[in-house]
Write a protein that holds these residues in place. Structure first.
Motif, PDB file in Angstrom:
ATOM      1  N   ASP A 351       0.852  -1.189   0.000  1.00  0.00           N
ATOM      2  CA  ASP A 351       0.000   0.000   0.000  1.00  0.00           C
ATOM      3  C   ASP A 351       0.889   1.240   0.000  1.00  0.00           C
ATOM      4  O   ASP A 351       1.733   1.413   0.884  1.00  0.00           O
ATOM      5  N   MET A 352       0.705   2.105  -0.967  1.00  0.00           N
ATOM      6  CA  MET A 352       1.491   3.335  -1.032  1.00  0.00           C
ATOM      7  C   MET A 352       1.024   4.309   0.043  1.00  0.00           C
ATOM      8  O   MET A 352      -0.064   4.172   0.599  1.00  0.00           O
ATOM      9  N   ILE A 353       1.859   5.304   0.311  1.00  0.00           N
ATOM     10  CA  ILE A 353       1.474   6.325   1.271  1.00  0.00           C
ATOM     11  C   ILE A 353       0.398   7.224   0.645  1.00  0.00           C
ATOM     12  O   ILE A 353       0.241   7.280  -0.576  1.00  0.00           O
ATOM     13  N   ALA A 354      -0.332   7.927   1.480  1.00  0.00           N
ATOM     14  CA  ALA A 354      -1.436   8.768   1.019  1.00  0.00           C
ATOM     15  C   ALA A 354      -0.917   9.891   0.117  1.00  0.00           C
ATOM     16  O   ALA A 354       0.238  10.321   0.238  1.00  0.00           O
ATOM     17  N   PRO A 355      -1.765  10.393  -0.810  1.00  0.00           N
ATOM     18  CA  PRO A 355      -1.330  11.462  -1.727  1.00  0.00           C
ATOM     19  C   PRO A 355      -0.751  12.677  -1.007  1.00  0.00           C
ATOM     20  O   PRO A 355       0.230  13.271  -1.472  1.00  0.00           O
ATOM     21  N   SER A 356      -1.337  13.062   0.116  1.00  0.00           N
ATOM     22  CA  SER A 356      -0.824  14.227   0.844  1.00  0.00           C
ATOM     23  C   SER A 356       0.580  13.965   1.379  1.00  0.00           C
ATOM     24  O   SER A 356       1.449  14.857   1.368  1.00  0.00           O
ATOM     25  N   LYS A 357       0.818  12.734   1.844  1.00  0.00           N
ATOM     26  CA  LYS A 357       2.146  12.376   2.336  1.00  0.00           C
ATOM     27  C   LYS A 357       3.137  12.285   1.175  1.00  0.00           C
ATOM     28  O   LYS A 357       4.307  12.673   1.306  1.00  0.00           O
ATOM     29  N   LEU A 358       2.676  11.802   0.039  1.00  0.00           N
ATOM     30  CA  LEU A 358       3.535  11.705  -1.136  1.00  0.00           C
ATOM     31  C   LEU A 358       3.957  13.099  -1.589  1.00  0.00           C
ATOM     32  O   LEU A 358       5.120  13.332  -1.956  1.00  0.00           O
ATOM     33  N   GLU A 359       3.033  14.033  -1.527  1.00  0.00           N
ATOM     34  CA  GLU A 359       3.334  15.414  -1.895  1.00  0.00           C
ATOM     35  C   GLU A 359       4.361  16.017  -0.932  1.00  0.00           C
ATOM     36  O   GLU A 359       5.293  16.719  -1.357  1.00  0.00           O
ATOM     37  N   ALA A 360       4.215  15.706   0.368  1.00  0.00           N
ATOM     38  CA  ALA A 360       5.172  16.219   1.356  1.00  0.00           C
ATOM     39  C   ALA A 360       6.558  15.628   1.125  1.00  0.00           C
ATOM     40  O   ALA A 360       7.574  16.328   1.253  1.00  0.00           O
ATOM     41  N   LEU A 361       6.617  14.342   0.780  1.00  0.00           N
ATOM     42  CA  LEU A 361       7.898  13.692   0.501  1.00  0.00           C
ATOM     43  C   LEU A 361       8.558  14.322  -0.721  1.00  0.00           C
ATOM     44  O   LEU A 361       9.759  14.635  -0.701  1.00  0.00           O
ATOM     45  N   ALA A 362       7.783  14.522  -1.787  1.00  0.00           N
ATOM     46  CA  ALA A 362       8.334  15.113  -3.007  1.00  0.00           C
ATOM     47  C   ALA A 362       8.842  16.531  -2.731  1.00  0.00           C
ATOM     48  O   ALA A 362       9.911  16.934  -3.224  1.00  0.00           O
ATOM     49  N   SER A 363       8.092  17.274  -1.935  1.00  0.00           N
ATOM     50  CA  SER A 363       8.488  18.647  -1.608  1.00  0.00           C
ATOM     51  C   SER A 363       9.804  18.675  -0.825  1.00  0.00           C
ATOM     52  O   SER A 363      10.671  19.517  -1.061  1.00  0.00           O
ATOM     53  N   SER A 364       9.971  17.729   0.106  1.00  0.00           N
ATOM     54  CA  SER A 364      11.209  17.684   0.893  1.00  0.00           C
ATOM     55  C   SER A 364      12.412  17.369   0.024  1.00  0.00           C
ATOM     56  O   SER A 364      13.522  17.869   0.265  1.00  0.00           O
ATOM     57  N   ILE A 365      12.224  16.557  -1.019  1.00  0.00           N
ATOM     58  CA  ILE A 365      13.336  16.205  -1.908  1.00  0.00           C
ATOM     59  C   ILE A 365      13.678  17.385  -2.814  1.00  0.00           C
ATOM     60  O   ILE A 365      14.862  17.653  -3.089  1.00  0.00           O
ATOM     61  N   ASP A 366      12.646  18.110  -3.258  1.00  0.00           N
ATOM     62  CA  ASP A 366      12.905  19.327  -4.042  1.00  0.00           C
ATOM     63  C   ASP A 366      13.722  20.324  -3.218  1.00  0.00           C
ATOM     64  O   ASP A 366      14.681  20.932  -3.716  1.00  0.00           O
ATOM     65  N   THR A 367      13.355  20.468  -1.952  1.00  0.00           N
ATOM     66  CA  THR A 367      14.074  21.381  -1.066  1.00  0.00           C
ATOM     67  C   THR A 367      15.516  20.932  -0.896  1.00  0.00           C
ATOM     68  O   THR A 367      16.454  21.751  -0.931  1.00  0.00           O
ATOM     69  N   LEU A 368      15.723  19.615  -0.715  1.00  0.00           N
ATOM     70  CA  LEU A 368      17.075  19.075  -0.567  1.00  0.00           C
ATOM     71  C   LEU A 368      17.908  19.371  -1.814  1.00  0.00           C
ATOM     72  O   LEU A 368      19.087  19.752  -1.721  1.00  0.00           O
ATOM     73  N   GLN A 369      17.308  19.222  -2.973  1.00  0.00           N
ATOM     74  CA  GLN A 369      18.031  19.472  -4.222  1.00  0.00           C
ATOM     75  C   GLN A 369      18.436  20.935  -4.352  1.00  0.00           C
ATOM     76  O   GLN A 369      19.613  21.247  -4.598  1.00  0.00           O
ATOM     77  N   HIS A 370      17.473  21.825  -4.178  1.00  0.00           N
ATOM     78  CA  HIS A 370      17.748  23.249  -4.418  1.00  0.00           C
ATOM     79  C   HIS A 370      18.652  23.833  -3.342  1.00  0.00           C
ATOM     80  O   HIS A 370      19.508  24.694  -3.632  1.00  0.00           O
ATOM     81  N   LYS A 371      18.478  23.409  -2.106  1.00  0.00           N
ATOM     82  CA  LYS A 371      19.289  23.930  -1.006  1.00  0.00           C
ATOM     83  C   LYS A 371      20.764  23.577  -1.182  1.00  0.00           C
ATOM     84  O   LYS A 371      21.655  24.339  -0.771  1.00  0.00           O
ATOM     85  N   ASN A 372      21.021  22.427  -1.792  1.00  0.00           N
ATOM     86  CA  ASN A 372      22.402  21.947  -1.918  1.00  0.00           C
ATOM     87  C   ASN A 372      22.951  22.072  -3.327  1.00  0.00           C
ATOM     88  O   ASN A 372      24.041  21.564  -3.618  1.00  0.00           O
ATOM     89  N   GLY A 373      22.204  22.705  -4.197  1.00  0.00           N
ATOM     90  CA  GLY A 373      22.717  22.998  -5.524  1.00  0.00           C
ATOM     91  C   GLY A 373      22.910  21.792  -6.402  1.00  0.00           C
ATOM     92  O   GLY A 373      23.855  21.753  -7.223  1.00  0.00           O
ATOM     93  N   ILE A 374      22.063  20.788  -6.267  1.00  0.00           N
ATOM     94  CA  ILE A 374      22.145  19.617  -7.142  1.00  0.00           C
ATOM     95  C   ILE A 374      21.461  19.975  -8.460  1.00  0.00           C
ATOM     96  O   ILE A 374      20.316  20.427  -8.480  1.00  0.00           O
ATOM     97  N   SER A 375      22.174  19.781  -9.552  1.00  0.00           N
ATOM     98  CA  SER A 375      21.660  20.206 -10.849  1.00  0.00           C
ATOM     99  C   SER A 375      20.490  19.337 -11.305  1.00  0.00           C
ATOM    100  O   SER A 375      20.352  18.179 -10.899  1.00  0.00           O
TER     101      SER A 375
END
Length: 637
Positions: A351-375
């Motif tokens: 069972d996958m995580i709920a859509p709201s949790k999936l959105e939060a996970l995706a947002s945290s990874i976007d933040t990790l990328q931009h904060k650390n300058g990953i292209s």
């Protein structure tokens, strides 16, 4: 009927017909066959050591002569053929006939009470050995008469050098043997059952001193209608851990004598062993084992051996699935619907995580990328690797893909130079070591999703088996909660199938109940160690780059082997705690594990603890620690 998963096979005492359908042959192949092949299983004293629920008593009952006869009466049934074939390979059956006269003698608490009497040790040994031998004779004869053989059809063949001692055991005839054994048992039992121990001068110990059937008997002979069959006697002493430690040592030394012709097994938990025997038994180069030291006289079978752990896990999965099928057949509610396999209702689709949790996970990874300058270019490369790996597994899942990508981002950042404030943030830098995606990283990602988003991790029949740490009773306890839920759904006219979320919830709840219900010596201290190890393993497993266990995380402490070997000498209390932790399946001690050109002893958490605390079932990852780290966990806060 009641849920049979809540019982062990050995508890089905009603009759052999109820017992045998629940017995699987796999443990015999795993633990006994190699010793049967090299001739040690029946020629030497065999000490069989296992945690509660490892199957010792089931094996003891299976090897009784009356059980073997019942099995062979039903051997034409297809379900019994593998068991018959295995017992033949293990030397219990030949030409579809038992060749062993097996008798089980439980060493119950009365023997230990007997040892507490105020008599000299030699007198206590003399009386105990006579009582044990008399009850063994009675067990052998009872096994024969229970299969329809008359006393007058039973006889023994004495050893050539023991003819003079025949009179003291009653002679060679079955009836005389039986009557003599009954008399000896009654005489000694009256002493042991007395409210006050009789005075020494009131004990007639001469009869007991002369009663030595084990020294006399070569084999048994059964004569029916002029046809004589020869049976090799096998005595199986069960629950030897009930004996006093000094009593156990004397008992073992007495049975280990080479001149005895009868086969003898001693089944015990680790309780009966010293901390040295438990902690150092499988340590290379250890030659000082007071209880288990002479391989010429003793054959030690560990029913939770660390050898070939991958193979043992695979073999246990097969055994557990077969055992579950046998138990499900006893339940009408499943049989009526043609359900005979746990896999029929234990789902494997996560069972996958709920859509709201999936959105939060995706947002945290976007933040990790931009904060650390990953292209964006690097992200696409890593996403492509993740997608390719998951496609190969056949289980593509967006939440797992994102969790793996998070781990890869952290690893990437550890493998490239740190960027300065005025560096080009879009420049793509190659890591100093390539990044790869494999099962370890995927497992670590799933563990992280379990903790961060409550995504189911413990589901499927293989996960259930692995949570059992190769222990049959543990498997039945864990499986019972799933079977009960499926049974309830069927009774309510609902499908039996359990979602991964249901399985995860039920197994974690049951694991917690088992953990909190521990009631064995030093259980409080064992829990302190378990909690301390688990908390540090969880913290390490949830680090961003998932550095341990190939990504799956840690599930053990590792102590340098030479340091661990000193624990019984330098830290007696810690040694006792570790002994009982290993004895009751809380820890597995993995000796001589090679890492970084050093030898380590891993104190590995059992499957139930991993489920309770939320750790990977993948073995191998450990935290490097010292003995002092263990000692500090036992100190009051």
């Amino acid at each position: 009927m009641a849920n049979p998963f809540e019982k062990r096979a050995s508890e089905y005492r009603r009759d052999d017909e109820a017992f045998l359908p629940l017995v699987t042959p796999d443990p015999l192949i795993t633990f006994f066959k190699k010793y049967a092949d090299d001739g040690k299983l029946y020629d030497q004293l065999s000490v069989i050591i296992g945690a509660p629920g490892s199957g010792k008593t089931t094996i003891a009952r299976l090897y009784q002569y009356s059980t073997l006869k019942t099995l062979l009466r039903h051997e034409s049934q297809i379900n019994f053929k593998p068991l018959v074939d295995t017992l033949t390979q293990c030397g219990a059956i030949k030409d579809m006939q038992p060749i062993l006269l097996g008798g089980r003698v439980p060493l119950e608490s009365e023997y230990r009470d007997f040892w507490e009497f105020p008599y000299p040790d030699d007198l206590k040994c003399k009386l105990m050995f006579a009582l044990i031998q008399s009850r063994t004779i009675l067990s052998w004869i009872s096994n024969l008469t229970n299969t329809g053989i008359e006393l007058d059809q039973i006889s023994i063949a004495p050893r050539d050098d023991a003819v003079a001692a025949l009179a003291a055991i009653g002679g060679i005839g079955g009836r005389d043997l039986f009557l003599k054994a009954r008399t000896i048992e009654e005489q000694i039992y009256n002493i042991s059952a007395a409210l006050l121990p009789p005075a020494i001068d009131a004990i007639d110990d001469e009869t007991a001193a002369a009663y030595h059937p084990f020294d006399v008997i070569e084999h048994f002979e059964i004569t029916v209608d002029g046809d004589t069959k020869v049976l090799r006697p096998l005595v199986i002493f069960d629950d030897a851990h009930n004996l006093h430690p000094e009593q156990f040592t004397a008992f073992r030394e007495w049975l280990a004598r080479r001149e005895l012709k009868i086969s003898r097994w001693v089944l015990t938990r680790m309780d009966a062993l010293s901390p040295e025997d438990v902690l150092l038994a499988q340590s290379e180069g250890n030659t000082t084992r007071p209880g288990l030291k002479d391989a010429r006289e003793l054959n030690v079978i560990w029913m939770q051996s660390q050898d070939d752990r991958f193979g043992k896990r695979k073999a246990f999965r097969k055994m557990a699935k077969g055992m579950a099928t046998r138990y499900l057949r006893q339940m009408d509610v499943f049989a009526r619907r043609g359900i005979s396999d746990l896999a029929d209702f234990i789902g494997t689709q996560p069972d996958m995580i709920a859509p709201s949790k999936l959105e939060a996970l995706a947002s945290s990874i976007d933040t990790l990328q931009h904060k650390n300058g990953i292209s964006n270019k690097r992200r696409k490369i890593l996403e492509s690797q993740v997608s390719e790996y998951l496609a190969g597994t056949g289980h593509e899942s967006k939440d797992v893909a994102l969790a793996i990508l998070s781990i890869l981002f952290h690893r990437y950042l550890n493998r490239v130079p740190q960027k300065g404030l005025f560096d080009d943030q879009e420049e793509d830098v190659e890591p100093n070591r390539p990044l790869t995606v494999d099962g370890g990283i995927a497992d670590g990602a799933k563990v992280r999703l379990l903790h961060d988003f409550d995504r189911p991790y413990y589901y499927s029949i293989d996960a259930l088996c692995d949570a059992s740490s190769e222990n049959a009773e543990q498997f039945l306890h864990l499986a019972s909660t799933l079977v009960t839920q499926a049974e309830t759904q069927l009774i309510r006219e609902k499908p039996a199938s359990l979602s991964s979320r249901d399985q995860n919830r039920l197994l974690r709840k049951k694991a917690g109940e088992i953990y909190r219900g521990w009631d064995f010596p030093h259980n409080r201290e064992v829990k302190l160690l378990a909690e301390g190890i688990a908390k540090q393993c969880v913290a390490k497993s949830l680090e961003g780059n998932a550095s341990l266990g190939g990504g799956a995380g840690a599930g053990a402490f590792g102590i340098l082997q030479e340091e661990f070997d000193q624990i019984p000498k330098k830290h007696e209390e810690l040694a006792r705690i570790l002994k009982f932790g290993a004895a009751y399946n809380a820890f597995v001690l993995v000796q001589n594990h090679s890492t970084k050109n050093r030898k380590w002893c891993q104190i590995e958490l059992c499957g139930v603890l991993r489920v309770h605390f939320g750790l990977s079932q993948t073995r191998g990852g450990f935290l490097e620690r010292k003995t002092d780290d263990l000692l500090s966990m036992l100190k009051p806060n």
